[in-house]
Design an enzyme around this catalytic site. Structure first.
Site, short mmCIF file in Angstrom:
data_model
loop_
_atom_site.label_atom_id
_atom_site.label_comp_id
_atom_site.label_asym_id
_atom_site.label_seq_id
_atom_site.Cartn_x
_atom_site.Cartn_y
_atom_site.Cartn_z
N THR A 1 -2.39 -4.54 9.30
CA THR A 1 -3.16 -4.82 10.52
C THR A 1 -3.54 -6.30 10.49
OG1 THR A 1 -5.02 -3.83 9.31
CG2 THR A 1 -4.11 -2.55 11.12
N CYS B 1 -5.92 -9.13 3.65
CA CYS B 1 -7.15 -8.32 3.61
C CYS B 1 -8.39 -9.18 3.82
CB CYS B 1 -7.26 -7.56 2.29
SG CYS B 1 -6.06 -6.24 2.13
N ASP C 1 10.15 3.19 6.56
CA ASP C 1 9.80 1.83 6.99
C ASP C 1 10.79 1.40 8.07
OD1 ASP C 1 7.99 -0.59 5.51
OD2 ASP C 1 9.59 -1.27 6.85
N VAL D 1 0.84 -1.20 0.00
CA VAL D 1 0.00 0.00 0.00
C VAL D 1 0.87 1.25 0.00
CG1 VAL D 1 -1.72 1.32 1.32
CG2 VAL D 1 -1.90 -1.18 1.15
N THR E 1 -6.44 -1.01 7.52
CA THR E 1 -7.80 -1.51 7.77
C THR E 1 -7.99 -1.80 9.26
OG1 THR E 1 -7.78 -2.54 5.60
CG2 THR E 1 -9.49 -3.26 7.13
N ARG F 1 1.77 -13.68 2.82
CA ARG F 1 1.13 -13.51 4.13
C ARG F 1 -0.23 -14.20 4.17
NH1 ARG F 1 1.23 -7.18 4.97
NH2 ARG F 1 1.08 -7.29 2.70
#
Length: 436
Positions: free
Chosen positions: A90, A265, A40, A22, A125, A336
């Site tokens: 998240t 997500c 980062d 993102v 999110t 992930r």
């Protein structure tokens, strides 16, 4: 002069905190017109970027090499910025509760380097309330500044679809929200600089947070319905793809298909919503049911692989299974929360030897997260079964004749999770063919 005008005239800078799938596209896109600092905490990741390597494969090596964005792991550079965008992951904990550690950590970092007159926009999110109830107090505590007076906050949910070359950052409508009218206007104007599709102003931060979390929950539920149908139709001996093609001729039939639902997500966000619902005393019925089905699909694919090996008179213990694709989705290096790992773990419980080939998968993440070392295509030979788990473009060029050469004897078992191959053609070539 408004903050937006100051940024536009390069009097002030934008920071992007979190340079993943993102954050990196945001940093690259903004840097084409304004001054940007990309931050980062991973020095290794930033070093890769500085060497011109796009670890996300979202913007490409060339864009990284020519960007004017200052890419850094040193937080002191954030003090030079007035508009901060937080784009950290998240994830969920092992018990399926939200893991807010990354967003809490990012809030502390921003707070320590926050200056008067700044705006902080969260893109991660979350469930409704996280921005104002959790992040804002951290920003106040770390900075010593007052929310609404010294700095303002907004929320603009990310809508990036990793691996999608059509729906890009700039071509997707951006939902924006702010703590008040002034901050909303500033945030909207800043994003309008790069979002060609335009922005949608949500009426509050909580509305924007809720909108994001239900976008992915809706998709999760629809895929769960397709997965349940595939379980039913397999029991009935009916091809699910054939049923969906027939039903799809109706104008208002929704175009979803069965599959493995992983990633950071769709496989995660519904748990944020149900967690908040539980806090409020409501136990989710539809959302959690969908999650349960989708969480079990890896095991279901593995079980059907074993059943087909038995049909082919193969010895289960010691059988060799080649797995094509291990990322959470096609044409994307992200591993992930990939559900392909569930297939692998389940097969290994049966004593089956698995070999994974995936030219796109991030090898380092694959090893660190799952202790899996992918092999080369040349190592996939004399197999008892093959599972095409992820339909990468690289795999779509394979013919059934080429695939046939990877087995060691007759009765080849072919598990085609997403229906890449032609079923009738495979069956005519004596494959024991199975798909969702």
């Amino acid at each position: 002069m408004s903050l937006y005008e100051a940024i536009k005239n390069k009097k002030e800078k934008i920071s992007v905190i979190g340079l993943g799938y993102v954050g990196m596209p945001l940093a690259i896109s903004f840097s084409k017109i304004v001054d940007v600092v990309g931050f980062d905490i991973s020095k290794e990741k930033v070093q890769n970027y500085l060497n011109g390597i796009d670890v996300t494969k979202e913007v490409g090596n060339e864009a990284i090499k020519v960007t004017s964005a200052v890419l850094t792991w040193e937080e002191k550079y954030l003090r030079d910025c007035k508009f901060h965008i937080v784009a950290v992951p998240t994830p969920i904990n092992s018990d399926k509760t939200p893991n807010l550690s990354p967003i809490i950590g990012a809030s502390k970092t921003v707070g320590k380097n926050l200056t008067k007159g700044s705006i902080v926009v969260f893109e991660s999110t979350v469930y409704p309330g996280v921005t104002e109830d959790i992040c804002v107090p951290i920003l106040e505590e770390e900075s010593g500044l007052k929310y609404g007076i010294d700095f303002k906050v907004g929320y603009s949910p990310e809508r990036i679809n990793p691996g999608d070359k059509v729906h890009r950052l700039e071509s997707i409508v951006k939902v924006v929200s702010g703590m008040d009218e002034d901050s909303l206007e500033e945030i909207a104007n800043v994003y309008k600089m790069i979002i060609e599709a335009g922005v949608y102003k949500a009426e509050s931060i909580k509305v924007a947070e809720a909108a994001k979390v239900i976008e992915n929950s809706q998709r999760d539920i629809n895929i769960a319905f397709m997965n349940e149908l595939s379980i039913i139709f397999n029991k009935l001996g009916i091809d699910t793809n054939a049923v969906l093609k027939a039903a799809g001729t109706k104008w208002n039939f929704l175009n979803f298909s069965p599959g493995l639902v992983g990633g950071h997500c769709i496989g995660v966000d519904p748990y944020y919503l149900t967690y908040k619902a539980e806090e409020m005393g409501y136990h989710s019925q539809i959302v959690l049911s969908g999650r349960k089905i989708n969480d079990d699909m890896g095991k279901y694919v593995a079980e059907n692989t074993v059943k087909n090996l038995i049909k082919a008179d193969k010895q289960i213990k010691g059988a060799k299974v080649g797995i094509f694709g291990v990322t959470f989705k096609e044409n994307c290096p992200d591993v992930r929360n990939t559900k392909v790992v569930d297939i692998i773990n389940e097969l290994e419980e049966y004593g089956i030897e698995t070999r994974v080939v995936d030219p796109l998968a991030d090898k380092e993440d694959l090893w660190n997260e799952y202790r899996i070392n992918p092999c080369n295509l040349e190592d996939i030979k004399e197999m008892d079964a093959l599972i095409f788990a992820v339909p990468h473009e690289e795999f779509k060029s394979f013919s059934l004749e080429q695939v046939r050469e990877l087995y060691w004897n007759h009765k080849p078992v072919l598990i085609d999770v997403k229906g890449m191959f032609n079923r009738k053609e495979a069956e005519n070539m004596n494959y024991l063919y199975w798909r969702l």
